[in-house]
Design an enzyme around this catalytic site. Structure first.
Site, mmCIF file in Angstrom:
data_model
loop_
_atom_site.group_PDB
_atom_site.id
_atom_site.type_symbol
_atom_site.label_atom_id
_atom_site.label_comp_id
_atom_site.label_asym_id
_atom_site.label_seq_id
_atom_site.Cartn_x
_atom_site.Cartn_y
_atom_site.Cartn_z
ATOM 1 N N LEU A 105 0.851 -1.190 0.000
ATOM 2 C CA LEU A 105 0.000 0.000 0.000
ATOM 3 C C LEU A 105 0.888 1.241 0.000
ATOM 4 O O LEU A 105 1.979 1.248 0.579
ATOM 5 C CB LEU A 105 -0.927 0.002 1.216
ATOM 6 C CG LEU A 105 -1.857 -1.214 1.341
ATOM 7 C CD1 LEU A 105 -2.928 -0.954 2.403
ATOM 8 C CD2 LEU A 105 -2.507 -1.590 0.017
ATOM 9 N N ASN B 151 4.667 -7.339 6.833
ATOM 10 C CA ASN B 151 5.590 -6.701 7.782
ATOM 11 C C ASN B 151 4.963 -5.518 8.518
ATOM 12 O O ASN B 151 5.667 -4.697 9.098
ATOM 13 C CB ASN B 151 6.845 -6.221 7.030
ATOM 14 C CG ASN B 151 6.514 -5.159 5.984
ATOM 15 O OD1 ASN B 151 5.444 -5.170 5.417
ATOM 16 N ND2 ASN B 151 7.434 -4.245 5.745
ATOM 17 N N GLU B 152 3.621 -5.433 8.495
ATOM 18 C CA GLU B 152 2.955 -4.245 9.049
ATOM 19 C C GLU B 152 3.434 -3.876 10.443
ATOM 20 O O GLU B 152 3.598 -2.704 10.771
ATOM 21 C CB GLU B 152 1.422 -4.452 9.080
ATOM 22 C CG GLU B 152 0.711 -4.285 7.755
ATOM 23 C CD GLU B 152 0.839 -5.486 6.823
ATOM 24 O OE1 GLU B 152 1.556 -6.449 7.160
ATOM 25 O OE2 GLU B 152 0.214 -5.457 5.751
HETATM 26 C C1 LIG Z 1 -7.013 -4.243 16.403
HETATM 27 C C2 LIG Z 1 -6.669 -3.816 15.042
HETATM 28 C C3 LIG Z 1 -6.720 -2.378 14.910
HETATM 29 C C4 LIG Z 1 -6.636 -1.749 13.784
HETATM 30 C C5 LIG Z 1 -6.415 -2.334 12.454
HETATM 31 C C6 LIG Z 1 -7.211 -1.590 11.501
HETATM 32 C C7 LIG Z 1 -6.825 -1.331 10.317
HETATM 33 C C8 LIG Z 1 -5.468 -1.662 9.749
HETATM 34 C C9 LIG Z 1 -4.587 -0.498 9.768
HETATM 35 C C10 LIG Z 1 -3.570 -0.380 8.971
HETATM 36 C C11 LIG Z 1 -3.153 -1.414 7.990
HETATM 37 C C12 LIG Z 1 -2.588 -0.804 6.780
HETATM 38 C C13 LIG Z 1 -1.952 -1.836 5.945
HETATM 39 C C14 LIG Z 1 -0.896 -1.580 5.193
HETATM 40 C C15 LIG Z 1 -0.239 -2.571 4.357
HETATM 41 C C16 LIG Z 1 0.914 -2.047 3.562
HETATM 42 O O1 LIG Z 1 1.120 -2.468 2.467
HETATM 43 S S1 LIG Z 1 1.876 -0.821 4.252
HETATM 44 C C17 LIG Z 1 3.252 -0.640 3.140
HETATM 45 C C18 LIG Z 1 4.356 -1.545 3.574
HETATM 46 N N1 LIG Z 1 5.438 -1.474 2.649
HETATM 47 C C19 LIG Z 1 6.696 -1.459 3.029
HETATM 48 O O2 LIG Z 1 7.033 -1.555 4.189
HETATM 49 C C20 LIG Z 1 7.722 -1.326 1.933
HETATM 50 C C21 LIG Z 1 8.606 -0.150 2.159
HETATM 51 N N2 LIG Z 1 9.567 -0.058 1.100
HETATM 52 C C22 LIG Z 1 10.700 -0.774 1.060
HETATM 53 O O3 LIG Z 1 10.991 -1.570 1.902
HETATM 54 C C23 LIG Z 1 11.606 -0.504 -0.099
HETATM 55 O O4 LIG Z 1 11.228 0.713 -0.679
HETATM 56 C C24 LIG Z 1 11.566 -1.601 -1.179
HETATM 57 C C25 LIG Z 1 12.245 -2.864 -0.645
HETATM 58 C C26 LIG Z 1 10.153 -1.906 -1.640
HETATM 59 C C27 LIG Z 1 12.375 -1.099 -2.405
HETATM 60 O O5 LIG Z 1 13.664 -0.699 -2.000
HETATM 61 P P1 LIG Z 1 14.549 0.219 -2.953
HETATM 62 O O6 LIG Z 1 14.551 -0.348 -4.319
HETATM 63 O O7 LIG Z 1 15.858 0.410 -2.270
HETATM 64 O O8 LIG Z 1 13.749 1.583 -3.082
HETATM 65 P P2 LIG Z 1 13.641 2.772 -1.997
HETATM 66 O O9 LIG Z 1 13.495 2.211 -0.630
HETATM 67 O O10 LIG Z 1 14.770 3.717 -2.224
HETATM 68 O O11 LIG Z 1 12.260 3.433 -2.398
HETATM 69 C C28 LIG Z 1 12.128 4.259 -3.553
HETATM 70 C C29 LIG Z 1 11.093 5.329 -3.255
HETATM 71 O O12 LIG Z 1 9.832 4.688 -3.042
HETATM 72 C C30 LIG Z 1 9.296 5.090 -1.780
HETATM 73 N N3 LIG Z 1 8.499 3.985 -1.224
HETATM 74 C C31 LIG Z 1 8.914 2.770 -0.939
HETATM 75 N N4 LIG Z 1 7.879 2.006 -0.500
HETATM 76 C C32 LIG Z 1 6.796 2.802 -0.513
HETATM 77 C C33 LIG Z 1 5.428 2.599 -0.176
HETATM 78 N N5 LIG Z 1 4.955 1.421 0.272
HETATM 79 N N6 LIG Z 1 4.599 3.640 -0.308
HETATM 80 C C34 LIG Z 1 5.028 4.830 -0.765
HETATM 81 N N7 LIG Z 1 6.317 5.083 -1.114
HETATM 82 C C35 LIG Z 1 7.182 4.064 -0.977
HETATM 83 C C36 LIG Z 1 10.529 5.387 -0.942
HETATM 84 O O13 LIG Z 1 10.197 6.189 0.159
HETATM 85 C C37 LIG Z 1 11.401 6.083 -1.965
HETATM 86 O O14 LIG Z 1 10.899 7.388 -2.118
HETATM 87 P P3 LIG Z 1 11.872 8.624 -2.433
HETATM 88 O O15 LIG Z 1 12.552 8.285 -3.725
HETATM 89 O O16 LIG Z 1 12.830 8.733 -1.284
HETATM 90 O O17 LIG Z 1 10.974 9.808 -2.525
#
Ligand SMILES: CC/C=C\C/C=C\C/C=C\CC/C=C/CC(=O)SCCNC(=O)CCNC(=O)[C@H](O)C(C)(C)COP(=O)(O)OP(=O)(O)OC[C@H]1O[C@@H](n2cnc3c(N)ncnc32)[C@H](O)[C@@H]1OP(=O)(O)O
Length: 289
Positions: free
Chosen positions: A95, A164-165
């Site tokens: 997301l 990994n949330e």
């Molecule tokens: C009792 C219960 C109570 C409540 C529950 C109720 C509801 C639930 C609530 C919430 C749930 C919400 C659920 C969410 C699910 C998700 O999917 S959250 C997203 C999780 N994703 C991640 O953790 C991935 C993060 N990213 C990375 O680890 C790396 O970027 C990746 C390995 C994918 C790639 O690495 P690399 O090639 O080195 O690239 P960069 O890290 O340099 O990234 C490039 C640019 O992209 C931006 N970016 C990365 N990931 C995201 C993302 N998911 N969203 C937006 N942007 C992202 C990153 O910041 C860099 O941006 P920049 O170039 O610096 O501007």
């Protein structure tokens, strides 16, 4: 409202394009962030996410993805879809964090509704879905893969997959959790969800998050051969079986969609959660510098 209009326009434009290109036997339709190619009589479409840099599921990307699926479901000649990525080294970063950070409650509600919509459509699809996981697949990226009937992953230790949330200071909602439990069992899911485990390929295979590992350059050919095997099963019996296995999990969300949206909106709006997301985004930035 604007998104609903965009959706109608895209569906209409897409179907015109689809008809025109069908003359060649191979068809192709594309939104900005999703490319769909169908080839010949095999009834298989390849859907490629292309939302660089990391295929994060922004609202626009979710909408285009959902529309593309809807069009494929409506095309009776399509029986199977291979889901993959056009972004090198990334299947999907999940997301889009920027849709969940620093916005207003109405935006969170709209976003979550679209996340639910895509999940329900993917998880309950009558088509055979095979994921060709050709890169990192955290959280929502893993969710997309888990919706598929079979997961082929590139055997590259740089790539990880999992929900990994908890590492972000957020909580996977119950329907992510349900699907994880359905796939890897209660004990493994409980541990992996609490720890926010991102599994490298060998561990993902061992625990059952993915079904098969292949060298990176074989991911697509393997996904095709897996698809051929699944296509050999009569659709009606396979579909009824899939429905029997998945219906209760989907219904669990369907019966409480609105409450789930409210729950997400109030959770994500909390100052403490916004602070966690801020810190996580900063960490991502610092990784670069
Ligand atoms: C009792 C219960 C109570 C409540 C529950 C109720 C509801 C639930 C609530 C919430 C749930 C919400 C659920 C969410 C699910 C998700 O999917 S959250 C997203 C999780 N994703 C991640 O953790 C991935 C993060 N990213 C990375 O680890 C790396 O970027 C990746 C390995 C994918 C790639 O690495 P690399 O090639 O080195 O690239 P960069 O890290 O340099 O990234 C490039 C640019 O992209 C931006 N970016 C990365 N990931 C995201 C993302 N998911 N969203 C937006 N942007 C992202 C990153 O910041 C860099 O941006 P920049 O170039 O610096 O501007």
């Amino acid at each position: 409202m604007a998104l609903a209009a965009a959706r109608r326009l895209l569906l209409h434009a897409g179907s015109r394009l689809g008809r025109r290109e069908a003359v060649d036997g191979a068809r192709r339709f594309a939104n900005k962030r999703v490319l769909v190619e169908t080839e010949g009589p095999a009834g298989v479409a390849v859907m490629k996410l292309r939302n660089p840099p990391v295929n994060s599921l922004s609202l626009e990307c979710l909408t285009e993805f959902t529309i593309s699926l809807e069009k494929l479901e409506n095309d009776k000649s399509i029986r199977g879809v291979i889901l993959t990525s056009e972004c090198p080294g990334i299947f999907s970063a999940g997301l889009d964090l920027l849709e969940m950070y620093g916005r207003n409650p109405a935006h969170y509600a709209e976003y979550w509704k679209n996340v639910q919509e895509l999940w329900l459509r993917l998880y309950t699809s009558n088509m055979i879905l095979v994921s060709a996981i050709n890169g990192a697949s955290p959280a929502g990226g893993c969710l997309l893969a888990l919706c598929c009937d079979y997961r082929v992953m590139a055997d590259n230790p740089k790539y990880t997959i999992g929900l990994n949330e908890s590492l972000l200071g957020i909580v996977a909602p119950f329907w992510f959790k349900d699907m994880y439990v359905n796939t890897i069992g209660h004990r493994e899911a409980e541990r992996a969800l609490q720890l926010g485990t991102l599994f490298p390929p060998a561990e993902a295979l061992k625990v059952g998050v993915v079904d098969e590992l292949v060298p990176e350059d074989k991911v697509h050919s393997k996904a095709r051969s897996v698809m051929a095997k699944w296509l050999a099963i009569p659709d009606h019996s396979r579909q009824l079986t899939k429905n029997m296995m998945r219906k209760a999990t989907a219904d669990n969300l369907i019966k409480q969609r609105e409450a789930d949206i409210q729950n997400f909106t109030s959770f994500i709006s909390k100052d403490s959660i916004q602070k966690s997301l801020h810190m996580y985004l900063e960490k991502l930035k610092q990784k670069k510098g």
